[in-house]
Design a protein around this motif. Structure first.
Motif: not given
Length: 296
Positions: A185, A183, A257-258, A255
């Motif tokens: 950011s 993943s 994050e958040n 993928n």
């Protein structure tokens, strides 16, 4: 030479039935009318079309050669009449549709098939363009319809029908630096070059732009090629990967994050309030509306 459609139809029917009497029965005429029509056609053409030596007329070589052309000519005349009638009833001279390039892979051709079946003589022109250019083409009256993603800000001149949901995903080459993480950011994503499908007009700010460093193209196939070469990450339709599963060997869905990895957008059929809609345009809108009602 003054040959009319009735003469051609009689000639075609005689060729297909094998006699003047049989042709007369099929056409609802008396045999003498059929015989006289063929005789006049032979005079007009200065050709003998049938040998009259037995009980039934025998086509000459000239008649055999003219028969196939006659069939095509009668078909064209019928189509010409149908098209003239359709135009008099309000059919467009041509129907122009622009499809946002990322949506080329969707089932939009199904709607074109329905149009062709309903209006076989209608000339349909299909264009592909980025979202921003597609909307401008529509508002300039260059096309009657645009197949495009939902817009954050609607133009007051547009009307639309929602067709289906389309999912977009952030992707990168399996060899790209971003693909080496389970993943990432949003900040990592923004620091990498983005390949974005957008307008040819460099003054137009691209939608779905995340990175300050970006390359632009006006077609998703070009974007896909650049992404596969590891030249940047991009946003592509998830459906593309479903239709071409082999892409997963070279391209990874990132993928983030958040952040919702799958971005859901409605696909809209859009037209302008300021454009006068013809027969085919109104049919398409009604057809799509009925399809939506059927799915509810």
């Amino acid at each position: 030479m003054n040959i009319n459609q009735e003469q051609l139809t009689i000639f075609k029917t005689v060729m297909e039935t094998g006699s003047f009497s049989a042709a007369a029965r099929q056409l609802g005429k008396v045999p003498s009318t059929v015989s006289m029509s063929i005789a006049n056609l032979e005079i007009d053409l200065n050709l003998q079309l049938f040998e009259r030596v037995g009980r039934e007329p025998v086509p000459t070589a000239a008649a055999q050669q003219l028969y196939e052309r006659t069939v095509h000519l009668i078909t064209e005349i019928k189509q010409w009449k149908q098209h003239a009638y359709a135009l008099s009833s309000g059919l467009e001279a041509a129907l122009n549709i622009v499809v946002v390039s990322e949506l080329i892979h969707t089932d939009w051709v199904d709607y074109i098939t329905v149009l062709e079946q309903q209006f076989p003589t209608l000339s349909i022109h299909i264009f592909s363009a980025p979202q921003e250019d597609a909307q401008r083409m529509l508002m300039r009256g260059e096309v009657q319809f645009a197949l495009m993603f939902e817009r954050e800000c609607l133009d007051q001149r547009e009307l639309f029908i929602e067709l289906k949901r389309e999912t977009l995903v952030a992707v990168a080459s399996q060899e790209h630096a971003l693909a080496q993480f389970e993943s990432i950011s949003l900040e990592q994503l923004q620091q990498q070059r983005q390949i974005i499908v957008t307008s040819r007009d460099k003054k137009v700010k691209p939608d779905l732009l995340f990175s300050q460093d970006y390359w632009r193209t006006d077609h998703h196939h070009v974007a896909l090629s650049l992404i596969q070469q590891g030249l940047g990450w991009g946003i592509l339709p998830l459906e593309l990967f479903k239709q071409q599963p082999q892409l997963s060997q070279h391209i990874k869905i990132l993928n983030i994050e958040n952040f919702t990895a799958q971005m859901e957008y409605f696909l809209d059929l859009v037209w302008s309030k300021e454009t006068e809609l013809g027969l085919a345009s109104r049919f398409l809108i009604d057809y799509v509306r009925k399809q939506r009602e059927h799915l509810k």
